[in-house]
Scaffold this active site. Structure first.
Site, PDB file in Angstrom:
ATOM      1  N   ASP A 128      26.303  25.291 -12.647  1.00 44.40           N
ATOM      2  CA  ASP A 128      25.065  25.616 -11.932  1.00 44.40           C
ATOM      3  C   ASP A 128      24.986  24.744 -10.685  1.00 44.40           C
ATOM      4  OD1 ASP A 128      22.755  26.964 -11.397  1.00 44.40           O
ATOM      5  OD2 ASP A 128      21.667  26.290 -13.174  1.00 44.40           O
ATOM      6  N   LYS A 170      18.721  35.457 -16.335  1.00 45.05           N
ATOM      7  CA  LYS A 170      17.693  34.459 -16.655  1.00 45.05           C
ATOM      8  C   LYS A 170      16.321  34.941 -16.192  1.00 45.05           C
ATOM      9  CE  LYS A 170      17.189  30.469 -14.113  1.00 45.05           C
ATOM     10  NZ  LYS A 170      17.678  29.183 -13.626  1.00 45.05           N
ATOM     11  N   ASP A 210       0.818  -1.223   0.000  1.00 42.69           N
ATOM     12  CA  ASP A 210       0.000   0.000   0.000  1.00 42.69           C
ATOM     13  C   ASP A 210       0.848   1.268   0.000  1.00 42.69           C
ATOM     14  OD1 ASP A 210       1.039  -0.003   2.531  1.00 42.69           O
ATOM     15  OD2 ASP A 210      -0.888  -0.128   3.581  1.00 42.69           O
ATOM     16  N   ASP A 243      22.629  32.536 -14.195  1.00 39.34           N
ATOM     17  CA  ASP A 243      21.723  33.556 -13.638  1.00 39.34           C
ATOM     18  C   ASP A 243      22.419  34.298 -12.501  1.00 39.34           C
ATOM     19  OD1 ASP A 243      21.657  31.708 -11.525  1.00 39.34           O
ATOM     20  OD2 ASP A 243      19.823  30.791 -12.269  1.00 39.34           O
TER      21      ASP A 243
HETATM   22  C1  R5P Z   1      17.820  28.058  -9.813  1.00 41.10           C
HETATM   23  O1  R5P Z   1      17.940  29.251  -9.815  1.00 41.10           O
HETATM   24  C2  R5P Z   1      18.965  27.123  -9.842  1.00 41.10           C
HETATM   25  O2  R5P Z   1      20.169  27.764  -9.568  1.00 41.10           O
HETATM   26  C3  R5P Z   1      19.071  26.407 -11.164  1.00 41.10           C
HETATM   27  O3  R5P Z   1      19.437  27.312 -12.179  1.00 41.10           O
HETATM   28  C4  R5P Z   1      17.765  25.755 -11.532  1.00 41.10           C
HETATM   29  O4  R5P Z   1      17.317  24.991 -10.477  1.00 41.10           O
HETATM   30  C5  R5P Z   1      17.902  24.893 -12.766  1.00 41.10           C
HETATM   31  O5  R5P Z   1      16.667  24.302 -13.019  1.00 41.10           O
HETATM   32  P1  R5P Z   1      16.379  23.615 -14.413  1.00 41.10           P
HETATM   33  O6  R5P Z   1      17.444  22.607 -14.650  1.00 41.10           O
HETATM   34  O7  R5P Z   1      15.016  23.001 -14.221  1.00 41.10           O
HETATM   35  O8  R5P Z   1      16.359  24.694 -15.443  1.00 41.10           O
END
Ligand code: R5P
Length: 297
Positions: free
Chosen positions: A221, A194, A39, A171
């Site tokens: 990132d 971004k 479940d 970003d």
């Molecule tokens: C958000 O600002 C993070 O630093 C990443 O840029 C973000 O999480 C990336 O997400 P995705 O791969 O969905 O574009």
């Protein structure tokens, strides 16, 4: 380190990281199990002896909604089996991006998740949580914690593996730590702008990289989830005939087909740290995580 004995305990899927930490810390890993009933409920069991020990649960928290219940039950089970303290090593800490009420009727999930975790364990160790509008974990976590920074390890990998890199942060949020990685890698860097338009839709202004002609673009990132952020930059760069961009992620969330999508978009090598087990893992963080555990113990 504390004079009390400690032991590691891996939640399912975290055995490799727990073993690396056990080796680095010369600590035992106690056996435990999680059984899923038909479940969908979970039955957890601590199989080793944790009496009087500090128990370090290892559980990275991507796909967190499936993991919270067994994790919290395991924390209870460890205490009921005699654990002195229960610490959590969650190399990836989730829900940090919902750090504000974006629309009326929503809630600031980061704060509630932090309160839940703080109520279940006595300490937290993590790697580069996504800090944006919340500037410090201490603003939301009520328990002792340590944050491991992946920047030195990322920089070491880039220096060793990429000729003439130019680092690119997608970003503004990435600005601070991309600058840190770039400095340590002795490479130039640029930070892009971004706008997020939806879960799988972002717009990123990618300027000409003329000053860095002949360099290899290295996208860095913290989280790669749908990979649309990286794909947007990769596609813009490929239209300008740059070398295939190297993509470096701290946390390889890679939701559904994101990894394959990023490859298909024209990315070159895609690498990540091992905060989340993934084929792209090339950068091990068990050594700095072990150091952070030592400090917290
Ligand atoms: C958000 O600002 C993070 O630093 C990443 O840029 C973000 O999480 C990336 O997400 P995705 O791969 O969905 O574009």
């Amino acid at each position: 380190m504390s004079p009390f004995p400690a032991a590691l305990l891996a939640l399912p899927g975290n055995e490799r990281m727990a073993d690396a930490l056990a080796t680095a810390l010369a600590l035992p890993r106690v056996a435990a199990s999680v059984h899923r009933f038909p479940d969908g409920e979970s039955l957890v069991r601590v199989d080793g002896n944790v009496q009087g020990r500090d128990v370090i649960l290892v559980c990275t928290l991507n796909q967190p909604d499936d993991k919270f219940v067994p994790l919290f039950l395991m924390a209870h089970a460890a205490r009921e089996a005699g654990a002195r303290r229960v610490l959590l090593v969650a190399p990836y800490l989730p829900y940090m991006r919902q750090d504000v009420r974006f629309r009326a009727g929503e809630t600031v999930s980061a704060r509630h998740v932090a309160a839940w975790i703080s109520s279940q364990v006595d300490g937290l160790i993590t790697v580069d949580p996504h800090l944006h509008r919340i500037h410090d974990l201490a603003e939301i976590y009520a328990i002792p914690h340590r944050v491991v920074h992946a920047a030195p390890a990322l920089a070491a990998w880039i220096r060793a593996q990429v000729a003439r890199p130019v680092l690119i942060g997608p970003d503004e949020e990435s600005a601070q730590w991309v600058a840190e990685v770039a400095q340590a890698a002795q490479a130039p860097h640029v930070v892009l702008t971004k706008t997020r338009l939806g879960d799988r839709k972002v717009r990123i202004d990618v300027p000409a990289l003329a000053p860095w002609q002949g360099h290899t673009p290295v996208l860095v990132d913290d989280i790669v989830s749908t990979a649309h952020t990286m794909m947007e930059v990769v596609q813009a760069l490929r239209q300008r005939a740059t070398p295939a961009p190297v993509c470096v992620a701290v946390h390889a969330v890679f939701a559904r087909t994101a990894y394959e999508d990023l490859q298909a978009a024209g990315a070159g090598v895609i690498v990540s740290t091992d905060t989340i087990a993934h084929d792209s893992n090339r950068i091990a963080l068990s050594a700095p995580l072990a150091q952070a555990i030592r400090e917290l113990l």
